[in-house]
Enzyme design. Structure first.
Site, PDB file in Angstrom:
ATOM      1  N   CYS A   2       0.795  -1.415  -0.026  1.00 40.81           N
ATOM      2  CA  CYS A   2      -0.332   0.193   0.268  1.00 40.81           C
ATOM      3  C   CYS A   2       0.833   1.267   0.052  1.00 40.81           C
ATOM      4  O   CYS A   2       2.097   1.443   0.740  1.00 40.81           O
ATOM      5  CB  CYS A   2      -1.013   0.268   1.409  1.00 40.81           C
ATOM      6  SG  CYS A   2      -2.097  -1.072   0.938  1.00 40.81           S
ATOM      7  N   ARG A  27       3.562  -0.196  -4.742  1.00 44.10           N
ATOM      8  CA  ARG A  27       3.569  -1.085  -3.451  1.00 44.10           C
ATOM      9  C   ARG A  27       2.333  -1.430  -3.794  1.00 44.10           C
ATOM     10  O   ARG A  27       1.618  -2.325  -2.517  1.00 44.10           O
ATOM     11  CB  ARG A  27       3.520  -0.357  -2.653  1.00 44.10           C
ATOM     12  CG  ARG A  27       4.870   0.641  -2.530  1.00 44.10           C
ATOM     13  CD  ARG A  27       4.286   2.184  -1.619  1.00 44.10           C
ATOM     14  NE  ARG A  27       4.848   0.946   0.036  1.00 44.10           N
ATOM     15  CZ  ARG A  27       5.634   1.049   0.454  1.00 44.10           C
ATOM     16  NH1 ARG A  27       6.924   1.826  -0.206  1.00 44.10           N
ATOM     17  NH2 ARG A  27       5.451   0.776   1.548  1.00 44.10           N
ATOM     18  N   TRP A  76      -3.083  -2.791  -1.853  1.00 39.79           N
ATOM     19  CA  TRP A  76      -2.995  -3.778  -1.790  1.00 39.79           C
ATOM     20  C   TRP A  76      -3.697  -4.567  -0.971  1.00 39.79           C
ATOM     21  O   TRP A  76      -3.047  -4.071   0.495  1.00 39.79           O
ATOM     22  CB  TRP A  76      -1.639  -4.444  -1.597  1.00 39.79           C
ATOM     23  CG  TRP A  76      -0.795  -5.760  -1.992  1.00 39.79           C
ATOM     24  CD1 TRP A  76      -0.987  -6.618  -3.067  1.00 39.79           C
ATOM     25  CD2 TRP A  76      -0.888  -6.394  -1.182  1.00 39.79           C
ATOM     26  NE1 TRP A  76      -0.449  -7.529  -3.117  1.00 39.79           N
ATOM     27  CE2 TRP A  76      -0.718  -8.139  -2.091  1.00 39.79           C
ATOM     28  CE3 TRP A  76      -0.372  -6.897   0.053  1.00 39.79           C
ATOM     29  CZ2 TRP A  76      -0.381  -9.313  -1.377  1.00 39.79           C
ATOM     30  CZ3 TRP A  76      -1.544  -8.052   1.292  1.00 39.79           C
ATOM     31  CH2 TRP A  76      -0.852  -9.445   0.146  1.00 39.79           C
ATOM     32  N   ASN A 102      -1.011   1.420   5.573  1.00 43.39           N
ATOM     33  CA  ASN A 102      -0.272   0.829   5.104  1.00 43.39           C
ATOM     34  C   ASN A 102       0.324   0.167   6.751  1.00 43.39           C
ATOM     35  O   ASN A 102       1.163   0.533   6.980  1.00 43.39           O
ATOM     36  CB  ASN A 102       0.633   0.944   5.122  1.00 43.39           C
ATOM     37  CG  ASN A 102       2.542   0.292   4.149  1.00 43.39           C
ATOM     38  OD1 ASN A 102       3.392   1.504   4.292  1.00 43.39           O
ATOM     39  ND2 ASN A 102       1.747  -0.289   3.576  1.00 43.39           N
ATOM     40  N   GLY A 103      -0.318  -1.436   6.559  1.00 42.43           N
ATOM     41  CA  GLY A 103       0.809  -1.917   6.999  1.00 42.43           C
ATOM     42  C   GLY A 103      -0.953  -3.187   7.538  1.00 42.43           C
ATOM     43  O   GLY A 103      -2.344  -3.225   6.974  1.00 42.43           O
ATOM     44  N   GLU A 510      14.485 -19.951  -9.698  1.00 44.90           N
ATOM     45  CA  GLU A 510      14.101 -18.360  -9.511  1.00 44.90           C
ATOM     46  C   GLU A 510      12.640 -18.347 -10.892  1.00 44.90           C
ATOM     47  O   GLU A 510      11.972 -18.087 -11.333  1.00 44.90           O
ATOM     48  CB  GLU A 510      14.424 -17.458 -10.119  1.00 44.90           C
ATOM     49  CG  GLU A 510      14.720 -16.452 -11.168  1.00 44.90           C
ATOM     50  CD  GLU A 510      13.708 -15.527 -10.010  1.00 44.90           C
ATOM     51  OE1 GLU A 510      13.676 -15.565  -8.856  1.00 44.90           O
ATOM     52  OE2 GLU A 510      13.939 -14.678 -10.747  1.00 44.90           O
ATOM     53  N   LYS A 514       9.544 -17.010 -11.872  1.00 44.34           N
ATOM     54  CA  LYS A 514       8.863 -16.316 -12.894  1.00 44.34           C
ATOM     55  C   LYS A 514       7.727 -16.334 -13.827  1.00 44.34           C
ATOM     56  O   LYS A 514       7.371 -15.691 -13.921  1.00 44.34           O
ATOM     57  CB  LYS A 514       9.952 -15.681 -13.880  1.00 44.34           C
ATOM     58  CG  LYS A 514      11.630 -14.943 -14.270  1.00 44.34           C
ATOM     59  CD  LYS A 514      11.362 -13.743 -12.802  1.00 44.34           C
ATOM     60  CE  LYS A 514      10.571 -13.181 -12.207  1.00 44.34           C
ATOM     61  NZ  LYS A 514      11.019 -12.713 -11.721  1.00 44.34           N
ATOM     62  N   GLU A 517       3.895 -16.226 -11.850  1.00 43.48           N
ATOM     63  CA  GLU A 517       4.132 -14.953 -10.781  1.00 43.48           C
ATOM     64  C   GLU A 517       3.281 -14.075 -12.346  1.00 43.48           C
ATOM     65  O   GLU A 517       2.376 -13.354 -12.138  1.00 43.48           O
ATOM     66  CB  GLU A 517       5.051 -14.393 -10.222  1.00 43.48           C
ATOM     67  CG  GLU A 517       6.422 -13.710 -10.673  1.00 43.48           C
ATOM     68  CD  GLU A 517       7.163 -12.824 -10.073  1.00 43.48           C
ATOM     69  OE1 GLU A 517       6.892 -12.391  -8.729  1.00 43.48           O
ATOM     70  OE2 GLU A 517       8.854 -13.118 -10.153  1.00 43.48           O
ATOM     71  N   HIS A 533      12.637 -38.483  -6.074  1.00 36.90           N
ATOM     72  CA  HIS A 533      12.170 -38.938  -4.949  1.00 36.90           C
ATOM     73  C   HIS A 533      10.558 -38.333  -4.759  1.00 36.90           C
ATOM     74  O   HIS A 533      10.331 -37.954  -3.886  1.00 36.90           O
ATOM     75  CB  HIS A 533      13.195 -38.353  -3.758  1.00 36.90           C
ATOM     76  CG  HIS A 533      13.932 -38.888  -3.767  1.00 36.90           C
ATOM     77  ND1 HIS A 533      14.220 -40.054  -3.545  1.00 36.90           N
ATOM     78  CD2 HIS A 533      15.379 -38.327  -3.601  1.00 36.90           C
ATOM     79  CE1 HIS A 533      15.933 -40.256  -3.116  1.00 36.90           C
ATOM     80  NE2 HIS A 533      16.409 -39.761  -3.826  1.00 36.90           N
ATOM     81  N   LYS A 633       5.442  -4.857  -5.858  1.00 39.71           N
ATOM     82  CA  LYS A 633       6.852  -4.922  -5.542  1.00 39.71           C
ATOM     83  C   LYS A 633       7.449  -4.842  -4.954  1.00 39.71           C
ATOM     84  O   LYS A 633       7.556  -5.371  -4.397  1.00 39.71           O
ATOM     85  CB  LYS A 633       7.063  -4.031  -7.035  1.00 39.71           C
ATOM     86  CG  LYS A 633       8.664  -3.865  -7.152  1.00 39.71           C
ATOM     87  CD  LYS A 633       8.865  -3.832  -8.719  1.00 39.71           C
ATOM     88  CE  LYS A 633      10.622  -4.673  -9.246  1.00 39.71           C
ATOM     89  NZ  LYS A 633      10.227  -5.491  -9.336  1.00 39.71           N
TER      90      LYS A 633
HETATM   91  C1  G6P Z   1       7.655  -8.960  -3.901  1.00 39.29           C
HETATM   92  C2  G6P Z   1       8.354  -8.989  -5.080  1.00 39.29           C
HETATM   93  C3  G6P Z   1       9.457  -9.898  -5.843  1.00 39.29           C
HETATM   94  C4  G6P Z   1      10.684  -9.973  -5.109  1.00 39.29           C
HETATM   95  C5  G6P Z   1      10.437  -9.481  -3.405  1.00 39.29           C
HETATM   96  C6  G6P Z   1      10.965  -9.069  -3.087  1.00 39.29           C
HETATM   97  O1  G6P Z   1       7.034 -10.333  -4.072  1.00 39.29           O
HETATM   98  O2  G6P Z   1       7.244  -8.880  -6.111  1.00 39.29           O
HETATM   99  O3  G6P Z   1       9.866  -9.324  -6.740  1.00 39.29           O
HETATM  100  O4  G6P Z   1      11.836 -10.548  -5.382  1.00 39.29           O
HETATM  101  O5  G6P Z   1       9.110  -9.048  -2.873  1.00 39.29           O
HETATM  102  O6  G6P Z   1      11.698  -8.027  -2.983  1.00 39.29           O
HETATM  103  P1  G6P Z   1      12.868  -7.183  -2.404  1.00 39.29           P
HETATM  104  O7  G6P Z   1      12.985  -5.729  -2.328  1.00 39.29           O
HETATM  105  O8  G6P Z   1      13.547  -7.699  -1.032  1.00 39.29           O
HETATM  106  O9  G6P Z   1      13.946  -7.321  -3.436  1.00 39.29           O
END
Ligand code: G6P
Length: 638
Positions: A2, A27, A76, A102-103, A510, A514, A517, A533, A633
């Site tokens: 947020c 945010r 959010w 926010n929180g 990763e 990707k 998401e 396994h 983000k």
């Molecule tokens: C969110 C974002 C990811 C990111 C993660 C950690 O989930 O969508 O892309 O990797 O947060 O964020 P940071 O800013 O700590 O790298």
């Protein structure tokens, strides 16, 4: 999560608040709202819309109210779905007090229950709304705003950055900060409020970063601040000389693809910047690398490169244990980095997920250093883990991409990457720059410990430059095939398995993250050796298995066996391999081949094509690539 924006001053605030909200969309973008004290009728006027800030902008074009004091919010959703009634601002019963938050307010159900019994009524199912009612009630009961706040603070638990706009207080905003960030920009007879200085940095460079557990009553000319024990705080106004980097998409369709193509430059700029801190590069002239004025070491009197990043050189020389803490994509980069610190600097390294670390038993180790890695420098779990470590008197160096982020300000030291603003929620250039930064740092530590020569360090820098070139060129090599053949073909599958071994295992994690998401296709990242396994039960012709190779002969042979196991079960194999790995290549239904690089940089070489491939599959599915559903983000809640 947020984003909060606020303004109090002499000018109308609506345009500023809306622009600030757009800058904070990273945010969250489930809904947005704006409220001001209407200059015509002196009452609160507000608008809320579900979806991104642009919808709110469109709605506000149809009305003409504005005022010299106002607040806004981009949400959010945590408590209550993304509906208008749950959007912020939230109000008290009389609708004369508005709040943005926010929180997460913990225990809000019990507060709500009590307030309902006392005759309050609620419009939303958010935790935030109780904060509006609590202050409304306290103001009616107490004579001063300060006393009212004191009574609210005894009832609020959890994490909260709150900004209140009160009809009866047309010249003052009330700000409360507990765990979630809140900053005030000091202008000329005007004050700007934001979750991040990006909101106002083109209007003022004078910033008051509210300390944790503090509140402030802010008017156009004055900040009256207190800690949670109600002792006055003298606001420390810092000069934040950071250029506003407003990233726009230019000719690109999405920020993600633009950022994929920016990786070579992001890596090069970061390494140049580190070299500059390291005292290298006398003839350094690049305009691209901005050295922020506040790249200092939290006022410690330390010298040289380690001093610049905030560490005592003797600590580095005697370093025996390294722990890296991160979340999401940053955790994957950290995991890859652990192979650098162990392989290059010979330091036993653990990698921990911040959300797990903060609730695990903490063990102090000899000559220990903790690294936190965070693109945003704001991720709540990583931040809280960092604070926990610091309480145990262990130094923390934070690797981040955002100057003056909370983590950077609170860490004992920091290595500031120069990847530039990353807008797409899915992290791309930050991931590759984190890997490059960790590779560089592992070499730098090894030099300090006397394990490596300066010449080896120079060669490592050259390798990084070469690999960033390969990362970019390989996208060009495969571009058309991926767009024309792979995207339509692979977008038809409903699930994928991604496998790696050793350093390519976190890379597989990763890739799986990707894909899921942004495309919403189910993807499982797994260590290739563990396939037998369990996950091998999932292998069939409808589940592509993507294998990422390594440049280590022994591990390559093991990966080859895993690939054969998949093939024997009629699995469709996609292989990311290196030149000369003919046996693995011959098994593949689809193959990407990369030039051989320094073995530990194998993942970095494959990064561009992996991201581009997933981007194109997702684009074919017509998903909202830069703003995937349910994500944000910067994750500032637990
Ligand atoms: C969110 C974002 C990811 C990111 C993660 C950690 O989930 O969508 O892309 O990797 O947060 O964020 P940071 O800013 O700590 O790298």
């Amino acid at each position: 999560m947020c984003g909060i924006v606020g303004y109090v001053g002499q000018k109308n605030c609506r345009e500023f608040v809306l622009e600030g909200l757009s800058r904070l969309e990273y945010r969250g973008y489930d809904s947005a709202g704006f409220v001001c004290i209407d200059q015509n009728n002196k009452h609160l006027s507000f608008a809320k819309e579900v979806g991104p800030v642009n919808r709110l902008k469109e709605a506000l074009e149809k009305v003409d109210y504005d005022g010299t004091i106002g607040i806004g919010h981009t949400r959010w959703a945590s408590h209550g779905p993304a509906e208008k009634k749950n959007a912020h601002p939230q109000f008290d019963c009389q609708k004369t007090l508005a709040v943005v938050h926010n929180g997460i307010i913990e225990g809000h159900n019990a507060i709500r229950k009590r307030l309902l019994q006392e005759g309050h009524w609620f419009d939303s199912i958010t935790d935030t709304e109780v904060a509006a009612h609590l202050l409304g009630e306290a103001i009616a009961f107490h004579k001063s705003l300060k006393a009212a706040i004191a009574s609210v603070l005894t009832q609020l638990k959890g994490a909260y950055a709150l900004v209140y706009l009160i009809e009866k207080e047309p010249e003052r905003l009330l700000l409360i900060r507990h765990k979630s960030p809140l900053v005030v920009g000091v202008g000329d007879s005007e004050m700007f409020v934001g979750s991040d200085p990006i909101v106002f940095i083109d209007r003022t460079n004078k910033v008051f970063f509210m300390p944790d557990d503090s509140y402030a009553i802010v008017s156009s000319n004055h900040i009256e601040a207190y800690d949670f024990q109600h002792n006055p705080i003298v606001p420390q106004i810092k000069i934040h000389d950071h250029l506003l980097e407003i990233s726009n998409k230019q000719e690109y369709e999405h920020f993600m693809i633009k950022e994929i193509y920016e990786q070579k430059r992001a890596i090069e700029n970061s390494i140049l910047f580190f070299k500059k801190l390291n005292g290298q590069l006398i003839d350094y002239k690049s305009d691209d690398v901005i050295v922020p004025a506040y790249v200092t070491n939290n006022n410690k009197d330390l010298e040289g490169f380690w001093g610049q990043i905030g560490l005592d050189i003797s600590h580095v020389k005697n370093l025996k244990n390294l722990d890296i803490i991160a979340a999401g994509t940053s955790w994957h980069a950290a995991y890859i980095g652990s192979y650098f610190f162990e392989g290059i600097a010979n330091i036993p390294t653990t990698v921990q997920l911040a959300s797990e670390h903060r609730y695990s038993k903490f063990f102090k180790k000899d000559n220990q250093l903790v690294l936190t890695i965070s693109q945003s420098g704001e991720t709540a779990d990583t931040l809280e883990s960092m604070r926990l470590v610091q309480k145990n008197d262990i130094p923390v160096v934070c690797i981040t991409n955002v100057a003056a982020s909370t983590m950077m300000r609170e860490a004992d030291g920091f290595l500031l990457m120069q990847a530039g603003v990353e807008r797409s929620v899915a992290s791309t250039k930050s991931f590759s720059t984190q890997i490059a930064s960790l590779y560089w740092l592992a070499h730098r530590i090894a030099v300090e410990k006397g394990i490596l020569s300066l010449q080896a360090m120079k060669e490592a820098e050259e390798q990084l430059s070469l690999v960033s070139e390969i990362l970019e060129c390989s996208i060009e090599n495969y571009k058309w095939e991926i767009m024309e053949k792979d995207a339509p073909f692979y977008s038809t599958f409903e699930r994928f398995i991604f496998l790696g071994r050793h350093i390519s295992y976190p890379f597989a994690l990763e890739a799986a993250l990707k894909l899921k998401e942004i495309s919403y296709i189910f993807a499982h990242g797994y260590p290739a050796g563990e396939l037998k396994h369990g996950p091998i039960a999932l292998v069939d012709e409808k589940t592509p298995v993507v294998i990422f190779s390594v440049l280590n002969d022994l591990i390559y042979e093991k990966l080859l066996s895993n690939a054969q196991e998949v093939k024997a079960r009629k699995g469709h194999l996609v292989v990311f391999a290196f030149e000369g790995q003919d046996e693995l290549i011959s098994l593949a239904g689809r193959c990407f081949v990369f030039p051989r690089v320094a073995p530990l940089l194998a993942p970095l070489a494959m990064t561009g094509v992996m991201q581009f491939w997933i981007y194109q599959i997702t684009k074919f599915l017509n998903r909202p690539i830069d703003m995937p559903r349910n994500l944000a983000k910067s994750v500032t809640i637990e």
